[in-house]
Design an enzyme around this catalytic site. Structure first.
Site, PDB file in Angstrom:
ATOM      1  CB  SER A 120      -4.669   1.580   3.793  1.00 41.09           C
ATOM      2  OG  SER A 120      -3.725   1.094   2.859  1.00 41.09           O
ATOM      3  CB  SER A 174      -0.961   0.011   1.193  1.00 39.65           C
ATOM      4  OG  SER A 174      -2.086  -0.794   0.928  1.00 39.65           O
ATOM      5  CE  LYS A 177      -1.524   4.069   2.722  1.00 35.47           C
ATOM      6  NZ  LYS A 177      -1.542   2.920   3.663  1.00 35.47           N
ATOM      7  CE  LYS A 235      -4.373   1.961  -0.899  1.00 35.37           C
ATOM      8  NZ  LYS A 235      -4.132   0.793  -0.072  1.00 35.37           N
TER       9      LYS A 235
END
Length: 365
Positions: A112, A57, A219, A60
């Site tokens: 997320s 993730s 993140k 992102k």
């Protein structure tokens, strides 16, 4: 005519800092890691930093950057049915509902939410593939040759990969965007969904934000194939460092240790205060014989510790012709460290100088 600049700072060229070590990361349990100084992009510590792996993730980060650069935060996004039910973490979006792009970005970067990432992709890129092409084009623009995206959310793919170093460069670029920086540093956010009828609160998955005052994002990520991935950044006394670990089962502890070590190796140095570097320039053909100049912006740079003595070189002509205005650039001051350029600031006129009118004689000449 002398060109007028809105800012005294023209550029900071080749920010120089001695490469601290580029040695294996201290106390790091990841498969791949890197710590970089954000202003220069210099590598502080690294371990297998250029090895290709899945980002999960942390993908992102690029999704948000591309979205912010190609849309407005107040855009209304009508949720494409194809985004609904995307595998993994979810905002539980409904087909056809209308959501602010900014709210989708909070869902993506804090919660997320894979469906929110897909919704953004359909809205901006027309398809998952179209948006992935935009992500890859942005990576190419950054000069990243070891990164390729298949999707906006980070689910595993055969050709979905990056490196610790490339992720650090993506985060470095994204953190220059004020909207991105505000989003990833937010701890919790209430988001309106179902056309404003439902409020959902997203809590940032980045545990470091809640434990340390100097953390500013960025993140988290996880898939079974990739393991735990994490990109974080910390800022202290004007110095920002970025840390990336891939497949690290002890990432929270490692990031705190690596970020602290990196911050200790740099300091913020002020080269010129606003109104500093005052000089006098002779004026030809004006009401006054000279005019004062100074820098109208503060100039600071990040340098590694310890560092040598900074030096400056003033670039001013012997004289200037009248006809310039207050704030026009008349010269520059360049700064050097060990002979390498680290910054340049414009010297602007403290007042204007009109052309002196020639007095006519009794014959009108």
């Amino acid at each position: 005519m002398i060109k007028k600049f809105t800012s005294a700072i023209i550029f900071i060229a080749f920010i120089f800092s001695v490469c601290v070590s580029a040695a294996p990361s201290p106390g790091d349990s990841s498969l791949c890691s890197v710590v970089v100084e954000a202003e220069s992009g210099d590598i502080i510590f690294e371990k297998n930093a250029h090895e290709r792996r899945g980002p999960a993730s942390t993908t992102k980060i690029m999704t948000a950057l591309v979205a912010l650069e190609n849309s407005r935060t107040d855009d209304i996004v009508k949720i494409d049915p194809r985004a609904v039910g995307t595998e993994g973490s979810s905002a539980y979006l409904c087909a056809g509902e209308k959501v602010l792009l900014s709210d989708l970005l909070y869902a993506v970067m804090l919660g997320s939410a894979n469906d929110a990432a897909a919704a953004i992709a359909y809205h901006i890129g027309g398809s998952i593939e179209g948006f992935a092409e935009m992500m890859n084009a942005r990576a190419e623009k950054l000069g990243l040759s070891d990164t390729h995206f298949e999707n906006p959310h980070g689910l595993d793919g055969e050709s979905h990969y990056t490196t610790a170093y490339d992720l650090a460069m993506i985060a470095r670029e994204a953190l220059k965007n004020e909207n991105f920086r505000n989003i990833v540093s937010t701890k919790t956010k209430a988001v309106k969904l179902s056309d404003g009828n439902v409020t959902r609160v997203f809590k940032n998955h980045n545990r470091l934000l809640f434990e340390y005052d100097d953390i500013i994002g960025v993140k988290t990520g996880f898939t079974k194939k990739c393991g735990r991935t994490l990109v974080s950044a910390a800022e202290r006394d004007g110095v920002t460092v970025i840390c990336v670990t891939l497949c690290d089962g002890d990432d929270w502890r490692d990031h705190r240790k690596l970020l602290s070590a990196g911050l200790e190796l740099y300091e913020r140095v002020t080269l010129c205060e606003k109104g500093g570097e005052e000089r006098i320039v002779h004026v030809c053909g004006g009401e006054k014989a000279s005019v004062g100049v100074c820098c109208d912006e503060k100039l600071s740079v990040t340098l590694s510790k310890p560092h040598g003595k900074t030096e400056s070189v003033t670039e001013l002509p012997p004289f200037v012709y009248a006809g310039f205005e207050k704030g026009d650039t008349l010269g520059f001051v360049s700064y050097y460290l060990d002979g390498k350029p680290i910054g340049r600031v414009a010297l602007v006129a403290k007042e204007g100088s009109a052309v002196k009118l020639k007095k006519k004689n009794i014959f009108g000449k």
